[in-house]
Motif scaffolding. Sequence first.
Motif, PDB file in Angstrom:
ATOM      1  N   LEU A 179       0.852  -1.186   0.000  1.00 21.82           N
ATOM      2  CA  LEU A 179       0.000   0.000   0.000  1.00 21.82           C
ATOM      3  C   LEU A 179       0.884   1.230   0.000  1.00 21.82           C
ATOM      4  O   LEU A 179       1.851   1.291   0.758  1.00 21.82           O
ATOM      5  N   ARG A 191       1.387   5.553   0.300  1.00 24.20           N
ATOM      6  CA  ARG A 191       0.958   6.551   1.268  1.00 24.20           C
ATOM      7  C   ARG A 191       0.677   7.856   0.538  1.00 24.20           C
ATOM      8  O   ARG A 191       1.314   8.121  -0.501  1.00 24.20           O
ATOM      9  N   ARG A 199      -2.566   6.967   3.137  1.00 24.14           N
ATOM     10  CA  ARG A 199      -3.574   5.914   3.043  1.00 24.14           C
ATOM     11  C   ARG A 199      -4.930   6.438   3.498  1.00 24.14           C
ATOM     12  O   ARG A 199      -5.019   7.304   4.344  1.00 24.14           O
ATOM     13  N   ASP A 200      -5.989   5.857   2.935  1.00 23.87           N
ATOM     14  CA  ASP A 200      -7.320   6.198   3.397  1.00 23.87           C
ATOM     15  C   ASP A 200      -8.149   4.918   3.461  1.00 23.87           C
ATOM     16  O   ASP A 200      -7.675   3.829   3.101  1.00 23.87           O
ATOM     17  N   GLU A 201      -9.399   5.057   3.863  1.00 25.42           N
ATOM     18  CA  GLU A 201     -10.270   3.891   4.033  1.00 25.42           C
ATOM     19  C   GLU A 201     -10.426   3.127   2.721  1.00 25.42           C
ATOM     20  O   GLU A 201     -10.493   1.901   2.698  1.00 25.42           O
ATOM     21  N   ARG A 202     -10.499   3.914   1.595  1.00 26.78           N
ATOM     22  CA  ARG A 202     -10.781   3.264   0.317  1.00 26.78           C
ATOM     23  C   ARG A 202      -9.626   2.367  -0.096  1.00 26.78           C
ATOM     24  O   ARG A 202      -9.830   1.257  -0.579  1.00 26.78           O
ATOM     25  N   ALA A 203      -8.408   2.862   0.104  1.00 23.84           N
ATOM     26  CA  ALA A 203      -7.230   2.079  -0.273  1.00 23.84           C
ATOM     27  C   ALA A 203      -7.231   0.739   0.467  1.00 23.84           C
ATOM     28  O   ALA A 203      -6.810  -0.285  -0.070  1.00 23.84           O
ATOM     29  N   LEU A 204      -7.739   0.758   1.697  1.00 25.25           N
ATOM     30  CA  LEU A 204      -7.748  -0.465   2.503  1.00 25.25           C
ATOM     31  C   LEU A 204      -8.685  -1.516   1.928  1.00 25.25           C
ATOM     32  O   LEU A 204      -8.521  -2.706   2.184  1.00 25.25           O
ATOM     33  N   ARG A 205      -9.702  -1.062   1.163  1.00 23.93           N
ATOM     34  CA  ARG A 205     -10.683  -2.023   0.620  1.00 23.93           C
ATOM     35  C   ARG A 205     -10.237  -2.633  -0.705  1.00 23.93           C
ATOM     36  O   ARG A 205     -10.916  -3.495  -1.249  1.00 23.93           O
ATOM     37  N   ALA A 206      -9.094  -2.191  -1.240  1.00 24.10           N
ATOM     38  CA  ALA A 206      -8.609  -2.736  -2.510  1.00 24.10           C
ATOM     39  C   ALA A 206      -8.398  -4.245  -2.387  1.00 24.10           C
ATOM     40  O   ALA A 206      -7.964  -4.726  -1.340  1.00 24.10           O
ATOM     41  N   VAL A 265      -5.097  -5.634  -1.102  1.00 22.73           N
ATOM     42  CA  VAL A 265      -4.902  -5.391   0.328  1.00 22.73           C
ATOM     43  C   VAL A 265      -5.701  -6.417   1.137  1.00 22.73           C
ATOM     44  O   VAL A 265      -5.236  -6.958   2.133  1.00 22.73           O
TER      45      VAL A 265
END
Lengths: 278, 260
Positions: free
Chosen positions: B228, B230, B232-239, B242
């Motif tokens: 991931l 930087r 980072r946000d919530e959306r990136a975490l849902r990829a 990830v």
Amino acid sequence: MTADADIAPAHDAEEKAPGLSLTERLISAPAALPLLTFAALLIVWEASARIFAIPSYILPAPTRVIQGFGAVDAGRWVAHVWATLRVALIGFAVAIAVSLPIAVGLAKSRLLSRALYPILVVIQSVPVVAVAPIIIVVLGTDDAPRVVITFMISFFPLVVSMTTGLMATPPELIELSRSLRAPQHREITQIRLPYAIPYIFSGLKISITLAVIGAVVAEFVAADVGIGYFIQFSTSMFKLPQAWAGLVILVAMSLTLFQAVSTAQRVFFPWSLPKERR
Amino acid sequence: MALVPEAIRFKAVGQTFATESGPLTALSGVDLSIAQHEFVAVLGPSGCGKSTLLRLTAGLMTPTKGHVSVFGHAVDTPRDDVGIVFQQATLLPWANVLDNVTFPAKHKRGRVDDMDRARAAEVIEAVGLKGFETRLPAELSGGMQQRVGIARALFLNPDILLMDEPFSALDALTRDAMGFELLKLWQSSPKTVMFITHSIPEAVLLADRIVVMSARPGRIIADLRVPLGRPRDERALRAPEVQDFAAHLRELLIAKEAMI
């Protein structure tokens, strides 16, 4: 430490107040119920003393006890109260002064704790009433032996509560102290001692009432002034109403001293009380 | 990477504690290198020696085997350039926010001067507690208390920040918010962070690298880079990649649990 959750409860009682029944209202007013109970007890006591004509040397009625206050003049009462109060307070002060370093030692050193603790328990197990005459013979008849007796009876709860308090510090704060490489004495004065405050005060509250008992016990053995002396003198003359009057004064003294300790905690260390009592 | 100095180094570190039921091996054969300003999460089940790792780095204990060094120096005593945030905020209940934050100065040197107070104001603002300086800990929520704990650790401006499950006592929402704020803090003032956690989402959200540990004796079973970028946000975490990475971490933890 869950500040989020417990904001509300403190105000519940007041908000509910309007629609309460009499019993509920009595329970919610903190002083009313015990006062009423006490008044009822006095009435029953007075009534039974009169109805059954109980001799005053067995159980004087409350009104007779009030008359007992007139047995000696005010100046004499002040002298008696001052003698007992002085010994109780000096003994209490000595108990604090002695137990603090002992508690610090016990909390800091396991070796010292092993060496000293059994001795403290033995001292605590000695019936002070039985040693009192010996102490009087050894130390004479002025304040000194009475202070020693008061000290002996009141210091143990202080040592225990202080030691427990000094050990109750969260280990993380001790680690913080170590990680800062702070001098040892600051770990005691800036972390452990303040953390022990709530424990110390519960010890002080027990100890101050014991100090009054100690002073009275000492006066029973050898004294020519003081409330303990006065009670013993009065009973030997079968003047029970005035002995009861002395007792009432002792109770008032104990309660006042206890209250003084509680107030000191509330004024100087409000953070050390549970939230609802600040 | 070669130009970045090494902040923390574990070399064949083992730690054994004497307990009443015999010796207990908390760590065994731990090799780990953390670069300066790297954010490393140490992920593992409870009792895997994660906290021991942290205390060794802090110089609060010395390893029974191997060596721990910080910036090339063997750690034999606590250092000034290391700050610690504990699981519970463990603030001084009698001291207000400002006094809690300046406590390291007061405790170390015996007094707090104007420079300390200025520095405290800086870190208090950085953790979002400006205006709360005179509040007592009991008047703050759990999340705010832990912010004070973080401000206290940042106060001496350490190069290395050791965090021992700092958000695990907080509720889930506060926890996420604190994670994002910690990232902001870390980006505005880079530090080497060793972040102990048992939460996979937390490790993935925060860290550059995740070190996965097994339970007793604590060993490193995986050392993975988080896929991931930087910030980072919530959306990136849902990829999806990830999510796959998180699933892989879960498998690692579960597989090790099953073997015990």
